[in-house]
Write an enzyme that holds these catalytic residues in place. Structure first.
Site, PDB file in Angstrom:
ATOM      1  N   HIS A  10      -2.537   8.695  -8.559  1.00  0.00           N
ATOM      2  CA  HIS A  10      -1.807   8.106  -8.030  1.00  0.00           C
ATOM      3  C   HIS A  10      -2.135   8.413  -6.627  1.00  0.00           C
ATOM      4  CE1 HIS A  10       2.774   8.142  -9.952  1.00  0.00           C
ATOM      5  NE2 HIS A  10       1.420   8.662 -10.891  1.00  0.00           N
TER       6      HIS A  10
ATOM      7  N   ASP B 145      -4.364   7.596   1.299  1.00  0.00           N
ATOM      8  CA  ASP B 145      -3.279   7.613   0.773  1.00  0.00           C
ATOM      9  C   ASP B 145      -3.435   6.355  -0.196  1.00  0.00           C
ATOM     10  OD1 ASP B 145      -0.859   8.188   0.656  1.00  0.00           O
ATOM     11  OD2 ASP B 145      -0.207   7.918   2.461  1.00  0.00           O
TER      12      ASP B 145
HETATM   13  P1  ADQ Z   1       3.342  10.542  -1.213  1.00  0.00           P
HETATM   14  O1  ADQ Z   1       1.512  11.352  -1.100  1.00  0.00           O
HETATM   15  O2  ADQ Z   1       4.476  12.115  -1.425  1.00  0.00           O
HETATM   16  O3  ADQ Z   1       2.945  10.721  -2.955  1.00  0.00           O
HETATM   17  P2  ADQ Z   1       4.725   8.492  -0.409  1.00  0.00           P
HETATM   18  O4  ADQ Z   1       3.818   7.182  -1.704  1.00  0.00           O
HETATM   19  O5  ADQ Z   1       4.930   7.855   0.935  1.00  0.00           O
HETATM   20  O6  ADQ Z   1       3.293   9.735  -0.441  1.00  0.00           O
HETATM   21  O7  ADQ Z   1       5.972   8.267  -1.148  1.00  0.00           O
HETATM   22  C1  ADQ Z   1       6.660   9.808  -0.538  1.00  0.00           C
HETATM   23  C2  ADQ Z   1       8.588   9.446  -1.282  1.00  0.00           C
HETATM   24  O8  ADQ Z   1       9.251  10.494  -1.069  1.00  0.00           O
HETATM   25  C3  ADQ Z   1       8.451   7.951  -0.396  1.00  0.00           C
HETATM   26  O9  ADQ Z   1       9.400   7.310  -2.233  1.00  0.00           O
HETATM   27  C4  ADQ Z   1       9.497   8.494   0.133  1.00  0.00           C
HETATM   28  O10 ADQ Z   1      11.003   7.949   0.597  1.00  0.00           O
HETATM   29  C5  ADQ Z   1       9.913  10.242  -0.063  1.00  0.00           C
HETATM   30  N1  ADQ Z   1       9.857  10.845   1.211  1.00  0.00           N
HETATM   31  C6  ADQ Z   1       8.897  11.006   1.868  1.00  0.00           C
HETATM   32  N2  ADQ Z   1       9.320  12.160   3.186  1.00  0.00           N
HETATM   33  C7  ADQ Z   1      10.487  11.820   2.881  1.00  0.00           C
HETATM   34  C8  ADQ Z   1      11.900  12.970   3.140  1.00  0.00           C
HETATM   35  N3  ADQ Z   1      12.217  13.853   4.495  1.00  0.00           N
HETATM   36  N4  ADQ Z   1      13.169  12.790   3.178  1.00  0.00           N
HETATM   37  C9  ADQ Z   1      13.637  12.290   2.027  1.00  0.00           C
HETATM   38  N5  ADQ Z   1      12.532  11.244   1.217  1.00  0.00           N
HETATM   39  C10 ADQ Z   1      11.003  11.658   1.349  1.00  0.00           C
HETATM   40  C11 ADQ Z   1       1.580  10.161  -4.101  1.00  0.00           C
HETATM   41  C12 ADQ Z   1       0.401   9.632  -2.695  1.00  0.00           C
HETATM   42  C13 ADQ Z   1       0.801   8.426  -2.624  1.00  0.00           C
HETATM   43  C14 ADQ Z   1       1.670   6.954  -3.577  1.00  0.00           C
HETATM   44  C15 ADQ Z   1       2.380   8.266  -4.409  1.00  0.00           C
HETATM   45  C16 ADQ Z   1       3.357   7.150  -5.730  1.00  0.00           C
HETATM   46  O11 ADQ Z   1       0.320  10.409  -1.933  1.00  0.00           O
HETATM   47  O12 ADQ Z   1      -0.106   7.864  -1.774  1.00  0.00           O
HETATM   48  O13 ADQ Z   1       1.874   5.799  -2.797  1.00  0.00           O
HETATM   49  O14 ADQ Z   1       2.338   9.387  -4.851  1.00  0.00           O
HETATM   50  O15 ADQ Z   1       1.666   6.761  -6.547  1.00  0.00           O
END
Ligand code: ADQ
Length: 486
Positions: free
Chosen positions: A155, A363
């Protein structure tokens, strides 16, 4: 259709359909439909590694939760996974805290998990292992005689060979990856980095664009960019609860626009740079004072790791100093919320924000960028400002792409986003929405599982059960010349 076995660091809660976190909710639906097993750590910190499993049957799915000892949580999870692999794979060698005990814990936990998972596997299962915590798992399963088709999806980003080589265990990591039938990445860049390593250091024979021969078997190295449940997320925008609605109305009355950022509080997300860019915007455009606010939601994660405590302090200081400089009695330029917000609230918050500010320094994908687009009103959409170093930038070219290290350029891009004519906003958004909707979580899942299903599988006669580390002593990896860098 074969059963599906999913392994992730934390076992998902299959009774809850909306979870915070990177792992797509779509996975839960797929496993419920096909039947199978979801295996992972139970998330507790006081157990015994290898101790009694907590097994729950939900429809056709067995949810298997494994305990870990405090020592292993420390060495495997906080240590090797999050103090070595996470910074290393996000190109942050300066933050890597390498200790041999971390790697030993990492291997020990993966070996234990393999032993606990193997009895649950049926011969025709498709096994899908997720993320950097579990790279060596397939190798340990192979040693136990498991010949199922096993796929891996990373991921997070995968670094170029020279960076990877800075880790003392890079050879073991790459050997372990080669035990999979499919190695999936988010982007061409990530897949390309592994291919480069394989060509440069292992002399693996590339038999097709995405396929490497390892003697009697081959592995597929490809990109499978993850998507979101775009329709499901968009459906939540109408559900704003009272406090979000009041906030929206207040801003409408005051004619205030909002820039929004939503991230786990992680140093990879570029949060200090983002706050500074917003501060620069206010310095360069005093006319924007009182008419724009920046809402940053950043819940804490991994606070036991020092680098995370540092970033929190840095951010709080920065937000305080920018607010101190610009705030007035009826206007606070930065609203910084240090806790999790439910997805039901997030969708309307995205919709009510004129700019989605998504600027990680690195990311894997970044789902927030896709969620922001899915939540917009197509007739009057907001503008996505996106880092060139988010995996999402490879697909979302109609966003305003920025270099997250270039604070001045980010401030200029924010201004451009805030002043973009409606026609251009609509045009850009329509293309982005079409992409996010077509390449959603279901499409991602289907593409990965189809690729895994098409593989030939592990040769039946392959010997297993050696005490060597995975990848070192199997016939598959003996057939290729190794010249891992030191
Ligand atoms: P993350 O590093 O966690 O994931 P991201 O892809 O942005 O990063 O996913 C975060 C998820 O959590 C999103 O669905 C977002 O809406 C939710 N989220 C974030 N902050 C929040 C908050 N304050 N309250 C509620 N919900 C929140 C890892 C990798 C990424 C990759 C994903 C999926 O680091 O690059 O995209 O996995 O593969």
């Amino acid at each position: 259709m074969s059963r599906l076995v999913i392994v992730s660091n934390r076992v998902a809660d299959l009774r809850v359909s909306t979870q915070t976190g990177g792992l797509a909710v779509g996975l839960a639906d797929a496993i419920k439909e096909r039947g199978g097993v979801w295996f992972g750590w139970d998330g507790e910190r006081q157990g015994v590694t290898g101790g009694e499993l907590h097994i729950e049957k939900i429809g056709k799915v067995e949810r298997v939760a494994a305990p870990l000892s405090p020592e292993d949580v420390s060495n495997y999870y906080l240590g090797y996974a999050n103090s070595v692999l996470w910074p290393l794979f996000h190109y942050r060698l300066d933050l890597v805290d390498y200790r041999p005990a971390f790697f030993d814990g990492y291997m020990r936990v993966n070996e234990t998990f393999a032993g606990q998972l193997a009895p649950f596997l049926a011969p025709d299962d498709l096994v899908w292992i997720h993320d950097y915590h579990l790279i060596p798992l397939a190798g340990f399963l192979r040693r136990l005689g498991c010949r199922q088709k096993i796929g891996f999806f990373l991921h997070i980003p995968f670094p170029p060979p020279d960076l990877l080589a800075a880790s003392p265990n890079h050879a073991e990591l790459v050997d372990a990856l080669l035990e999979y039938d499919v190695i999936g990445f988010q982007t061409h860049t990530d897949a390309g980095n592994l291919k480069l390593y394989l060509r440069e250091h292992i002399s693996a024979v590339q038999v097709a664009r995405n396929r490497f021969s390892l003697g009697e078997r081959s592995v597929l190295v490809d990109r499978f960019p993850i998507g979101i449940d775009a329709a499901g997320f968009a459906a939540m925008v109408g559900d704003a609860d009272e406090d979000v609605q009041i906030d929206l109305m207040r801003r409408r009355v005051l004619g205030r626009r909002q820039i929004i950022g939503v991230d786990r509080l992680d140093y990879s997300k570029g949060l200090p740079e983002r706050l500074k860019a917003f501060g620069n915007l206010l310095s360069q455009h005093p006319e924007l004072e009182k008419s724009v606010t920046f809402l940053q939601i950043a819940p804490p994660t991994r606070e036991e790791v020092d680098a995370y405590a540092d970033i929190r302090t840095e951010l709080e200081t920065l937000a305080g100093s920018i607010n101190g400089r610009f705030a007035d009695f009826n206007w606070t330029p930065i609203r910084y919320i240090h806790r999790s917000v439910s997805r039901r609230k997030l969708a309307p918050l995205f919709r009510g924000s004129q700019v989605g500010f998504v600027t990680p320094l690195r990311d894997g994908m970044n789902l927030v960028a896709k969620e922001y687009v899915a939540a917009q009103d197509p007739d009057d959409p907001g503008v996505l400002v996106l880092s060139q170093f988010a995996g999402a930038a490879e697909e979302m070219r109609q966003a305003l792409i920025v270099n997250p290290y270039d604070i001045d350029a980010m401030a200029k891009m924010l201004y451009r986003a805030l002043t973009m004519p409606l026609k251009e906003r609509r045009r850009r958004h329509a293309t982005l929405l079409e992409h996010v909707t077509r390449h959603d979580a279901k499409a991602w899942l289907k593409a990965f599982l189809a690729a895994l299903d098409e593989r030939d599988g592990y040769p039946a006669h392959k010997s297993t059960g050696t005490n060597e580390r995975p990848g070192r002593a199997t016939a598959a990896t003996q057939t290729i010349a190794r010249s891992h860098p030191p």
